[in-house]
Design an enzyme around this catalytic site. Structure first.
Site, PDB file in Angstrom:
ATOM      1  N   CYS A  42     -13.039 -10.279   7.914  1.00  0.00           N
ATOM      2  CA  CYS A  42     -14.349 -10.823   7.552  1.00  0.00           C
ATOM      3  C   CYS A  42     -14.816 -10.404   6.175  1.00  0.00           C
ATOM      4  O   CYS A  42     -15.815 -10.945   5.670  1.00  0.00           O
ATOM      5  CB  CYS A  42     -15.397 -10.417   8.599  1.00  0.00           C
TER       6      CYS A  42
ATOM      7  N   CYS B 123     -13.801  -3.121  13.239  1.00  0.00           N
ATOM      8  CA  CYS B 123     -14.919  -3.703  12.504  1.00  0.00           C
ATOM      9  C   CYS B 123     -15.925  -4.301  13.486  1.00  0.00           C
ATOM     10  O   CYS B 123     -15.615  -4.551  14.663  1.00  0.00           O
ATOM     11  CB  CYS B 123     -14.390  -4.758  11.532  1.00  0.00           C
TER      12      CYS B 123
ATOM     13  N   GLU C 127      -1.260  -1.431  -5.878  1.00  0.00           N
ATOM     14  CA  GLU C 127      -2.491  -0.807  -6.338  1.00  0.00           C
ATOM     15  C   GLU C 127      -2.191   0.117  -7.513  1.00  0.00           C
ATOM     16  O   GLU C 127      -1.181   0.830  -7.524  1.00  0.00           O
ATOM     17  CB  GLU C 127      -3.128  -0.007  -5.204  1.00  0.00           C
TER      18      GLU C 127
ATOM     19  N   ASP D  24      -3.426   1.425   7.035  1.00  0.00           N
ATOM     20  CA  ASP D  24      -2.486   1.108   5.970  1.00  0.00           C
ATOM     21  C   ASP D  24      -2.200  -0.388   5.889  1.00  0.00           C
ATOM     22  O   ASP D  24      -2.125  -0.965   4.797  1.00  0.00           O
ATOM     23  CB  ASP D  24      -1.187   1.891   6.158  1.00  0.00           C
TER      24      ASP D  24
ATOM     25  N   CYS E 191     -12.805  -4.836   5.576  1.00  0.00           N
ATOM     26  CA  CYS E 191     -12.163  -5.568   6.674  1.00  0.00           C
ATOM     27  C   CYS E 191     -11.430  -6.764   6.093  1.00  0.00           C
ATOM     28  O   CYS E 191     -12.022  -7.601   5.403  1.00  0.00           O
ATOM     29  CB  CYS E 191     -13.208  -6.009   7.694  1.00  0.00           C
TER      30      CYS E 191
ATOM     31  N   CYS F 270     -16.887  -7.174  13.509  1.00  0.00           N
ATOM     32  CA  CYS F 270     -16.477  -8.532  13.882  1.00  0.00           C
ATOM     33  C   CYS F 270     -15.527  -8.529  15.068  1.00  0.00           C
ATOM     34  O   CYS F 270     -15.151  -9.598  15.564  1.00  0.00           O
ATOM     35  CB  CYS F 270     -15.820  -9.228  12.687  1.00  0.00           C
TER      36      CYS F 270
ATOM     37  N   ASP G 235       0.862  -1.178   0.000  1.00  0.00           N
ATOM     38  CA  ASP G 235       0.000   0.000   0.000  1.00  0.00           C
ATOM     39  C   ASP G 235       0.898   1.228   0.000  1.00  0.00           C
ATOM     40  O   ASP G 235       1.635   1.473   0.953  1.00  0.00           O
ATOM     41  CB  ASP G 235      -0.928   0.014   1.229  1.00  0.00           C
TER      42      ASP G 235
END
Length: 419
Positions: free
Chosen positions: A332, A348, A277, A357, A329, A350, A193
């Site tokens: 999950c 999250c 990316e 990052d 996330c 979960c 990233d």
């Protein structure tokens, strides 16, 4: 695959004059060829072919008093200038026809003697040679001193002499490498990233701080630019000030390039697959973060990763720029929605707390693995399977379309009637 090796040149005063003469002749031939094709287009005549253009601006031009000095340089240099013109036209035609990917390419433009970069190219036909004493022999130039930082793995197919804005000379060799050069296999895969606070955050939690080379040199560059602005245009002092500014910028660019080479080599050496990316650097360069974006140099870094992965037998992939890596996330898979840049961590539903990052890097790795799991990197639709019996009939509450019956009429042919 073809690789390019750059080395510093140190020509003498007479050799600099010979190179300047070659730069000028190549520029004149390029401009004459471009002007000839533009005049033919304006007059409605057909497009000048490569052979006719070469006879016109090189062979016949040498016989005229106005262009007789073209014979003072190697003819290969002049032919390669026309080859560059033909390549520019082909790229332009492919761009407007949609065959060329990426941004639109404009038509060729005239070259100027005031350009920041001058270059000429010698091919094997010119019989350039790397001597045993380490010097580079160029036709009608002489034996030039080269600062060799490494050995060439094979005989070069071409040599390009470059003069940059900082008044430095370089030679660039193109070498054809045999396939099969690879690093030892490893089981590690990584997603990267890219950012501004940290230049790169890897999926294993490693953070690479942004060096910000341009920011560090901003004060010196500002003083040099102010000194340049006070010089009178056309004066010798202004030319000297221009070279000083160019050398300061070249030092920043060289330092950034060296750092990116070391980082990209380490990442390729330690990982079997690398995924990044696909960032829209051009769009980000128009925002208020433009200086930081250009200082980071994401495009050059990803280009280094790509060609080094191809060279050493690694896997490299880019995921789509619209994949919500910072909103998903990694545990999950729930899409939690957009978040401002001030939010550096979030939890999250979960129960997993994510660093922004690191979570994005893990999602880049997962998406890259998913894209690389099929042959062409495209989304594979599910395989066809038999439908359930309850799904294969018309539901009673669904709207029934009108039925049409066709019957043959001996006089009017086929007629359509609705019931």
């Amino acid at each position: 695959m073809q690789l390019r090796y750059n080395f510093r040149l140190y020509p003498t005063v007479s050799q600099k004059d010979a190179l300047a003469r070659a730069f000028g002749c190549a520029r004149v031939v390029f401009n004459d060829g471009l002007r000839a094709r533009q005049e033919a287009r304006e007059a409605g005549r057909p497009y000048l072919s490569d052979g006719d253009l070469s006879k016109r601006v090189i062979t016949r031009a040498k016989a005229t008093p106005e262009r007789a000095w073209l014979g003072e340089v190697s003819s290969v240099v002049l032919q390669q200038a026309l080859a560059d013109l033909n390549t520019s036209y082909r790229n332009f035609f492919a761009s407007i026809s949609g065959k060329r990917k990426g941004c639109k390419v404009g038509p060729p433009r005239f070259r100027s003697r005031k350009d920041n970069r001058q270059a000429i190219r010698f091919t094997k036909n010119s019989r350039f040679k790397v001597l045993d004493n380490g010097r580079l022999r160029l036709p009608k130039v002489g034996d030039l001193t080269v600062r060799w930082s490494r050995k060439l793995p094979a005989d070069p197919s071409s040599a390009t002499v470059i003069l940059d804005a900082a008044d430095r000379y370089f030679v660039s060799f193109v070498v054809e490498m045999a396939d099969g050069e690879s690093l030892p296999a490893t089981d590690s895969e990584v997603g990267i990233d890219l950012g501004l606070t940290h230049f790169a955050v890897l999926s294993d939690g490693t953070r690479v701080a942004a060096p910000k080379f341009l920011r560090r040199a901003a004060r010196k560059l500002k003083l040099l630019q102010q000194n340049l602005s006070r010089k009178q245009r056309g004066s010798q002092n202004r030319k000297k000030a221009v070279v000083k500014v160019a050398k300061a910028h070249a030092k920043v660019a060289d330092t950034r390039r060296d750092w990116q080479h070391k980082l990209s080599t380490r990442i390729i050496r330690d990982n079997q697959a690398v995924y990044v990316e696909d960032l829209c650097v051009v769009g980000l360069g128009r925002t208020r973060l433009a200086r930081s974006v250009h200082d980071a140099g994401w495009s050059s870094f990803t280009a280094m990763l790509e060609y080094k992965a191809a060279r050493y037998g690694r896997t490299f992939g880019k995921i789509g720029r619209f994949v919500p890596t910072s909103q998903t996330c990694s545990a999950c898979g729930r899409l939690d929605g957009p978040k401002p840049l001030s939010v550096r961590s979030w939890t999250c539903i979960c129960g997993v707390t994510h660093d922004r990052d690191v979570n994005a890097a893990m999602n880049v790795l997962a998406q890259g693995r998913w894209d690389n799991s099929n042959d062409r990197g495209a989304q594979v639709r599910p395989a066809a399977m038999a439908a359930q019996r309850s799904e294969a009939v018309i539901h009673p509450n669904s709207a029934r379309p009108p039925r049409a019956a066709w019957r043959e009429s001996p006089s009017h042919g086929a007629e359509r009637t609705s019931r």
